[in-house]
Design a protein around this motif. Sequence first.
Motif, PDB file in Angstrom:
ATOM      1  N   PHE A 180      43.086  23.057  51.783  1.00 41.47           N
ATOM      2  CA  PHE A 180      41.941  22.303  50.789  1.00 41.47           C
ATOM      3  C   PHE A 180      41.206  23.007  49.716  1.00 41.47           C
ATOM      4  O   PHE A 180      41.050  22.456  49.997  1.00 41.47           O
ATOM      5  N   LEU A 181      41.876  24.579  50.217  1.00 40.24           N
ATOM      6  CA  LEU A 181      41.150  25.587  49.405  1.00 40.24           C
ATOM      7  C   LEU A 181      41.596  25.768  48.396  1.00 40.24           C
ATOM      8  O   LEU A 181      42.910  26.097  48.692  1.00 40.24           O
ATOM      9  N   HIS A 182      40.614  26.285  47.300  1.00 38.59           N
ATOM     10  CA  HIS A 182      41.413  27.149  46.087  1.00 38.59           C
ATOM     11  C   HIS A 182      40.439  28.076  45.568  1.00 38.59           C
ATOM     12  O   HIS A 182      39.317  27.532  46.111  1.00 38.59           O
ATOM     13  N   GLY A 183      40.392  29.348  44.256  1.00 43.98           N
ATOM     14  CA  GLY A 183      40.387  30.718  44.615  1.00 43.98           C
ATOM     15  C   GLY A 183      39.720  29.818  43.241  1.00 43.98           C
ATOM     16  O   GLY A 183      38.872  30.812  42.929  1.00 43.98           O
ATOM     17  N   SER A 184      39.697  29.324  42.114  1.00 45.16           N
ATOM     18  CA  SER A 184      39.628  28.951  40.697  1.00 45.16           C
ATOM     19  C   SER A 184      39.871  27.812  40.315  1.00 45.16           C
ATOM     20  O   SER A 184      40.676  26.409  41.027  1.00 45.16           O
ATOM     21  N   TRP A 185      39.215  27.588  38.684  1.00 46.00           N
ATOM     22  CA  TRP A 185      39.190  26.219  38.643  1.00 46.00           C
ATOM     23  C   TRP A 185      41.571  25.823  37.952  1.00 46.00           C
ATOM     24  O   TRP A 185      41.807  25.171  38.073  1.00 46.00           O
ATOM     25  N   LEU A 186      41.605  27.226  37.648  1.00 46.05           N
ATOM     26  CA  LEU A 186      42.922  27.632  37.005  1.00 46.05           C
ATOM     27  C   LEU A 186      44.183  27.517  37.819  1.00 46.05           C
ATOM     28  O   LEU A 186      45.046  25.942  38.332  1.00 46.05           O
ATOM     29  N   HIS A 187      44.045  27.643  39.105  1.00 45.24           N
ATOM     30  CA  HIS A 187      44.232  27.639  40.484  1.00 45.24           C
ATOM     31  C   HIS A 187      44.787  26.121  41.349  1.00 45.24           C
ATOM     32  O   HIS A 187      45.848  25.473  41.510  1.00 45.24           O
ATOM     33  N   LEU A 188      43.349  25.034  40.850  1.00 42.27           N
ATOM     34  CA  LEU A 188      43.272  24.277  41.392  1.00 42.27           C
ATOM     35  C   LEU A 188      44.101  22.695  40.045  1.00 42.27           C
ATOM     36  O   LEU A 188      44.955  22.391  40.455  1.00 42.27           O
ATOM     37  N   LEU A 189      43.279  22.659  39.472  1.00 44.30           N
ATOM     38  CA  LEU A 189      44.271  22.060  38.074  1.00 44.30           C
ATOM     39  C   LEU A 189      45.586  22.480  38.081  1.00 44.30           C
ATOM     40  O   LEU A 189      46.075  21.365  37.856  1.00 44.30           O
ATOM     41  N   GLY A 190      46.492  23.273  38.357  1.00 42.53           N
ATOM     42  CA  GLY A 190      48.014  23.870  37.881  1.00 42.53           C
ATOM     43  C   GLY A 190      48.310  22.881  39.487  1.00 42.53           C
ATOM     44  O   GLY A 190      48.508  22.098  39.060  1.00 42.53           O
ATOM     45  N   ASN A 191      47.831  23.054  40.513  1.00 41.31           N
ATOM     46  CA  ASN A 191      47.918  22.796  41.758  1.00 41.31           C
ATOM     47  C   ASN A 191      48.087  21.505  41.678  1.00 41.31           C
ATOM     48  O   ASN A 191      49.173  20.011  42.370  1.00 41.31           O
ATOM     49  N   MET A 192      47.302  20.426  41.521  1.00 45.97           N
ATOM     50  CA  MET A 192      46.875  18.612  40.944  1.00 45.97           C
ATOM     51  C   MET A 192      47.879  18.628  40.308  1.00 45.97           C
ATOM     52  O   MET A 192      47.962  17.137  40.099  1.00 45.97           O
ATOM     53  N   LEU A 193      48.196  19.086  39.416  1.00 47.40           N
ATOM     54  CA  LEU A 193      49.028  18.404  37.942  1.00 47.40           C
ATOM     55  C   LEU A 193      50.368  18.302  38.589  1.00 47.40           C
ATOM     56  O   LEU A 193      50.578  17.101  38.124  1.00 47.40           O
ATOM     57  N   PHE A 194      50.799  18.900  39.063  1.00 50.05           N
ATOM     58  CA  PHE A 194      52.153  18.760  39.637  1.00 50.05           C
ATOM     59  C   PHE A 194      51.909  17.828  40.713  1.00 50.05           C
ATOM     60  O   PHE A 194      53.180  16.947  41.295  1.00 50.05           O
ATOM     61  N   LEU A 195      50.862  17.597  41.560  1.00 51.09           N
ATOM     62  CA  LEU A 195      50.864  16.612  42.661  1.00 51.09           C
ATOM     63  C   LEU A 195      50.049  15.039  42.352  1.00 51.09           C
ATOM     64  O   LEU A 195      51.628  13.854  42.307  1.00 51.09           O
TER      65      LEU A 195
END
Length: 272
Positions: free
Chosen positions: A108-123
């Motif tokens: 549940f930890l992410h280092g940047s907005w890009l990291h978070l948004l990319g993962n959540m888009l695929f999910l």
Amino acid sequence: MVIPVHDVNPVRRTPYVTYALIAANFVVFLFTPGIASSVAGQSDLSQLCHLQAFLDHYAAVPRELIHDQLPRLVPTGAAGVGPHGPGCVVAPPGYHKSPPASVFTAMFLHGSWLHLLGNMLFLLIFGNNIEDRLGHFRFALFYVACGYAAGYGFALLNDTSGDPLIGASGAIAGVLGAYLVLYPRVRVWILVPFLLFLPLRLPAWIVLGFWFVLQAFYSSGQGVSSAGTVAYAAHVVGFVVGMILAWPLRSGTPAPPEPRGLRWGRQARPGW
């Protein structure tokens, strides 16, 4: 790199677990100490030290997972000036860390907005159908199992590393592997960067197969100067484990019928 935007694959039930995972990831990201200022480019040394201390506590570290070697000194979150100049103050840890539990918190930890948004888009795009096929409870167990497999798989390949491992991508890679097994012929709308962005509708086996080959290629050290901050091997392990877990369900999952008159994977309105 391709960007998925929609799949032509209706669901029978609301994907509550998928939505809850996305919400939890956003909440944790927003409340991670020092992360809001760091992504805005306004970080000072104190904020960076606070973030590093938080990650050392809650992120998964390969050396800790495989050898149970917890560090004797960790960042306290404070900044100071030492013999070599400004830096983060270190001291014996004032907390007990469970390496196995850290694999879960690291998801549940992410280092940047890009990291978070990319993962959540695929999910968001692929997780709803896997949850629909498995059911809410089994999907939650599946997601966590893939995340643990990816975390420990990466740690086994990098057992001397002391760098923190964070992100939901290992668990999400398992979702992608399951999707490839269960819905290989489903059409997926993607954006391909070509001049601007070129929209294409391709079968899932092409989209996800290409993604997996690219992760495997990068995990071998090819095509990149170094592994950098992306745990490509975790993606590969998570993807393979997701395929294996979904394989027994393959024969009972027919491809959904594709409606006619689609625009971007949605039913076209009269007059379009």
